[in-house]
Design an enzyme around this catalytic site. Sequence first.
Site, PDB file in Angstrom:
ATOM      1  N   LYS A  22      11.840  21.106 -35.721  1.00  0.00           N
ATOM      2  CA  LYS A  22      11.859  20.083 -36.376  1.00  0.00           C
ATOM      3  C   LYS A  22      12.662  19.077 -35.711  1.00  0.00           C
ATOM      4  O   LYS A  22      11.886  17.881 -35.983  1.00  0.00           O
ATOM      5  CB  LYS A  22      12.377  20.439 -37.597  1.00  0.00           C
ATOM      6  N   ASN A  23      13.756  19.385 -35.371  1.00  0.00           N
ATOM      7  CA  ASN A  23      14.780  18.219 -34.803  1.00  0.00           C
ATOM      8  C   ASN A  23      14.325  17.511 -33.608  1.00  0.00           C
ATOM      9  O   ASN A  23      14.897  16.401 -33.088  1.00  0.00           O
ATOM     10  CB  ASN A  23      16.114  18.579 -34.894  1.00  0.00           C
ATOM     11  N   CYS A 126      23.432  10.571 -48.582  1.00  0.00           N
ATOM     12  CA  CYS A 126      23.069  11.718 -48.194  1.00  0.00           C
ATOM     13  C   CYS A 126      23.854  12.890 -48.788  1.00  0.00           C
ATOM     14  O   CYS A 126      24.815  12.850 -48.792  1.00  0.00           O
ATOM     15  CB  CYS A 126      23.145  11.906 -46.641  1.00  0.00           C
ATOM     16  N   ARG A 131      26.721   9.752 -42.986  1.00  0.00           N
ATOM     17  CA  ARG A 131      25.718   9.713 -41.858  1.00  0.00           C
ATOM     18  C   ARG A 131      25.219   8.179 -41.583  1.00  0.00           C
ATOM     19  O   ARG A 131      24.229   7.843 -41.801  1.00  0.00           O
ATOM     20  CB  ARG A 131      24.498  10.564 -41.770  1.00  0.00           C
ATOM     21  N   ASP A 316      24.711  22.865 -37.902  1.00  0.00           N
ATOM     22  CA  ASP A 316      23.320  23.268 -38.675  1.00  0.00           C
ATOM     23  C   ASP A 316      23.386  24.772 -38.832  1.00  0.00           C
ATOM     24  O   ASP A 316      22.349  25.306 -39.441  1.00  0.00           O
ATOM     25  CB  ASP A 316      22.125  23.004 -37.943  1.00  0.00           C
ATOM     26  N   ARG A 408      11.401  21.846 -46.026  1.00  0.00           N
ATOM     27  CA  ARG A 408      11.424  20.831 -45.186  1.00  0.00           C
ATOM     28  C   ARG A 408      11.865  21.286 -43.780  1.00  0.00           C
ATOM     29  O   ARG A 408      11.744  20.694 -42.791  1.00  0.00           O
ATOM     30  CB  ARG A 408      12.823  20.051 -45.739  1.00  0.00           C
TER      31      ARG A 408
END
Length: 429
Positions: A22-23, A126, A131, A316, A408
């Site tokens: 995804k990233n 967030c 961020r 992550d 997500r």
Amino acid sequence: MDRIRIVGGEKLNGTIPISGAKNAALPLMIASLLTDETLELHNVPRLADVSLLLRILSNHGVDHAIAGKRPGQTAETGQSIRLKAATIIDTTAPYELVAKMRASFWVVGPLVARMGEARVSLPGGCAIGTRPVDLLLMALERLGATVEIDGGYAVARAPGGLKGADIVFPKVTVGGTHTALMAAVLARGTSVIENAAREPEVVDLAECLVKMGARITGAGTSRIVVEGVPRLSGASHRVLPDRIETGTYAMAVAMTGGDVMLEGARPELLQSALDVLVEAGAEVSATNEGVRIARNGAGIAPVDVTTEPFPGFPTDLQAQLMALMTRARGTARIRETIFENRFMHVQELARLGARIRLDGDVAYVDGVERLKGAPVMATDLRASVSLVIAALAAEGETVVNRVYHLDRGFEALETKLARCGAIIERLSG
């Protein structure tokens, strides 16, 4: 609102195909704004964030087509998407879209590079930290854009085009590096990005941009040099495998015991995390198929880990490691240095019986003999999957609420785990 029900205690055995990252997919999709030709991306995961970004890009005038299924494809097989920004009809990214996904702010770089202007909503707060976008805007200013904040929008203008410059980031920023790269490729002259992020997803973006005609050297190091070109062309590119998904399933196997092949995984993308798993007692071996993870029932050893930018241990995977350490034989120490508010999963893990003490940016996890199922609430993407990992080893039933967070970032999670023997199902409504 969907929930996921898990009955713990089953070992995982079998094969889990690793999806596209995804990233990496999100900035690659945004790069389609840089050319009026077609950018074709393969191995794009089927995720809520991907669907949302397609809506955001459509708002700018990007046409997209998702290729139909091919023989042998399944629900968790990556899709192919063709993106074409023949004409950018709107350089504004409105609040109601940007607020739903912070990465969409990155459209500011390609828009100002190609169109000379961009008006992008500030993403706001967030759940896991502030961020800020100040470093992204600083990069654009270094390239000659004027930037002002007007009514909650960042307005960047460079009517005469961007100009090559030296960009020195005071701290490593993946979003800032993505933005600087996508802006610099169309700037006049040479740009040098110092203290650049070294993450594999940055390298993947650079490789795609080079296929489109960009001149980039040094991606994957802390110094990237970009020689601007007048225009970019279309290209075809395959998204690299998701290292965070790889690490997540690896920790699930280490937690439950068993033997699983993570098909398509590339160990060099997360070597630090795999080293930690070996230290914790898992067996890790790389093959031509991917990465094999096994644990034969021996106890989980506690580890001492600090999150760091790549190639260090990724933030992550911090929540997932914490879930694993709840069953360690001893006390683990986990220090979070990337995001200041990324311990929100602690209270929910405690509901399953975990014993975790917080001291500033450090979590001390005292391993327990057993976890017990309970209803829990997901607070963000990585926190939610840490609850799944803990639930897989807990006695009895766990119901994870707010699983839209999982959708997500994890493609077909319950399908992949169920295929390896987990008792897991999605409850609708």
